[in-house]
Design a protein around this motif. Structure first.
Motif, PDB file in Angstrom:
ATOM      1  N   GLY A  58      25.508  63.891  -4.302  1.00  0.00           N
ATOM      2  CA  GLY A  58      26.787  64.410  -3.837  1.00  0.00           C
ATOM      3  C   GLY A  58      26.722  65.306  -2.628  1.00  0.00           C
ATOM      4  O   GLY A  58      27.713  65.948  -2.268  1.00  0.00           O
ATOM      5  N   LYS A  61      24.338  62.261   1.534  1.00  0.00           N
ATOM      6  CA  LYS A  61      23.298  61.376   2.077  1.00  0.00           C
ATOM      7  C   LYS A  61      23.888  60.015   2.449  1.00  0.00           C
ATOM      8  O   LYS A  61      23.658  59.512   3.549  1.00  0.00           O
ATOM      9  N   SER A  62      24.643  59.424   1.536  1.00  0.00           N
ATOM     10  CA  SER A  62      25.249  58.116   1.812  1.00  0.00           C
ATOM     11  C   SER A  62      26.230  58.235   2.972  1.00  0.00           C
ATOM     12  O   SER A  62      26.285  57.371   3.848  1.00  0.00           O
ATOM     13  N   HIS A 192      38.194  67.571   3.946  1.00  0.00           N
ATOM     14  CA  HIS A 192      38.955  66.783   2.973  1.00  0.00           C
ATOM     15  C   HIS A 192      40.437  67.136   2.961  1.00  0.00           C
ATOM     16  O   HIS A 192      41.274  66.285   2.655  1.00  0.00           O
ATOM     17  N   GLU A 221      35.420  67.528  -2.909  1.00  0.00           N
ATOM     18  CA  GLU A 221      36.418  66.473  -2.678  1.00  0.00           C
ATOM     19  C   GLU A 221      37.175  66.175  -3.976  1.00  0.00           C
ATOM     20  O   GLU A 221      38.398  66.041  -3.992  1.00  0.00           O
TER      21      GLU A 221
END
Ligand code: ATP
Length: 263
Positions: A58, A61-62, A192, A221
């Motif tokens: 969380g 990284k992605s 966000h 988020e």
């Protein structure tokens, strides 16, 4: 065909503005923004090899892997190492080789190798002989590749990674993504809120950042969305108070989850 099943192609649109914090990482990437162009080559610069991003779930990284594709305007190929493994002798090595060849055909591109430690865990289960050979194929290719394929490897736990993976020369840099600081949490909340509200400046993000000690980006988020659902159910807009309450519901949970993972 088997190789393309292990590769997922996307053209990501994420930009550095979609990420709160991670300044050093963003700076590193910004400096290499024109790295894959002819100008950089003419200047005598080699194409960057790749990055390893390591950190708890969380932390972005992605999101960073996608942002690299978006920022450099390169296609992103996500390699699902799990999908590479087959039951026939030699099948897995052949599949990863095909996937890497396919990536070279698409180059310049970003190749995202996700959840490294799941496939190559040190002392992990499964057929470790096969997984060693697949890893060997990947590492040799990383060392010897001549095409501009930028490898982004993401993993949660550095201790579970095969040490040869992080040996000098494979990646240009290894970044560790930790729990965000208060300033970073403020930026993440702003990202966000800005995505969902036209006037994000009306929220007291400084206060919310103070309240959310111990939370990662994904949880922040989640708090924004949770607050929005509750306000929506009451047919009104969200306030700083709603966000503070959502964070209050989240904080004890995220702490206890992390403690149970750490112990
Ligand atoms: P995992 O290890 O579980 O795959 P991860 O580190 O890859 O986790 P992401 O999937 O990138 O985490 O994060 C999930 C979501 O949380 C993102 O899509 C994004 O919306 C939000 N998020 C996480 N970190 C940040 C950040 N630094 N700034 C803005 N949003 C973030």
């Amino acid at each position: 065909i088997a190789a393309s099943r292990a590769l997922e192609f996307t053209a990501p649109e994420e930009t550095p503005d979609d990420i709160g914090g991670l300044e050093a990482l963003k700076r590193w990437l910004t400096l290499r923004e024109r790295a894959f162009g002819d100008e950089a080559a003419a200047y005598g610069l080699p194409a960057p090899k790749g990055l390893a991003l390591i950190g708890i779930p969380g932390t972005g990284k992605s999101l960073t892997a996608k942002m690299i594709g978006g920022m450099w305007q390169l296609p992103l190929l996500r390699l699902d190492v799990g999908a590479v493994f087959g039951s026939l002798v030699g099948e897995s090595e052949e599949r990863i080789r095909q996937a890497l060849t396919l990536a070279e055909t698409v180059a310049p591109c970003v190749l995202w190798v996700d959840e490294l430690e799941k496939s190559f865990a040190v002392g992990g289960g499964g057929d470790s002989g096969t997984s060693q050979r697949v890893l060997g194929t990947l590492l040799t290719w990383m060392q010897e590749k001549t095409k501009p394929v930028f490898v982004v490897a993401t993993a949660n736990d550095v201790a579970a990674l095969p040490p040869e993976m992080l040996r000098r020369g494979r990646f240009d840099e290894v970044f560790f993504l930790d729990l965000p600081t208060e300033t970073e949490r403020r930026e993440i909340l702003h990202v966000h809120l800005r995505k969902r509200r036209r006037d994000p400046g009306r929220f007291d993000t400084a206060q919310l950042a103070r309240l959310s000690d111990g939370c990662v980006g994904a949880e922040l988020e989640q708090a924004v969305v949770d607050a929005m659902y509750r306000a929506f159910a009451e047919d009104r807009d969200i306030t700083t108070g709603d966000l503070a309450e959502a964070i209050g519901r989240l904080v004890p949970l995220s702490r206890s989850q992390r403690e149970s993972i750490e112990n």
